[in-house]
Design an enzyme around this catalytic site. Structure first.
Site, PDB file in Angstrom:
ATOM      1  CB  CYS A  31      -0.328  -0.573   1.120  1.00 36.31           C
ATOM      2  SG  CYS A  31      -2.190   1.245   1.608  1.00 36.31           S
ATOM      3  CB  CYS A  34      -0.106   1.851   4.058  1.00 37.52           C
ATOM      4  SG  CYS A  34      -1.253   1.267   4.233  1.00 37.52           S
TER       5      CYS A  34
END
Length: 106
Positions: A31, A34
């Site tokens: 991600c 993230c």
């Protein structure tokens, strides 16, 4: 204190039973957003160390807790107080926004 890694096994002790509010960042290695907010969360964890614990949970390695609380998209940050989720924020944001949101919820 830096961010702490929590697992399905340690979630009860580290998050639900914590005497301090705990912000859990649900993330995964693949991600991008993230990874973008990780340094900001590290800094916030230092700045607000006396008020809140910031924890990270890898949803690829831990599927139990994310499944139970219904994590659909990441990054998802959920603030727990006294063992209950009280606020959540979805998606990446600049450090100032993340910190402002967190402080307003504490």
């Amino acid at each position: 204190m830096a961010t702490v890694n929590v697992t399905d096994a340690s979630f009860q002790a580290d998050v639900l039973d914590s005497s301090k509010p705990v912000l859990v960042d649900f993330w995964a290695d693949w991600c991008g957003p993230c990874k973008m907010i990780a340094p900001a969360l590290e800094e916030i964890s230092e700045e607000l160390a006396d008020k809140v614990t910031i924890a990270k949970m890898d949803i690829m390695e831990n599927t139990g807790v994310p499944g139970e609380i219904g994590v659909q998209s990441i990054p998802l940050m959920v603030l727990f107080k006294d063992g209950k989720p009280v606020a959540q924020k979805l998606g990446a944001a600049p450090k100032s926004q993340l910190k402002g949101w967190l402080e307003s919820e504490l």
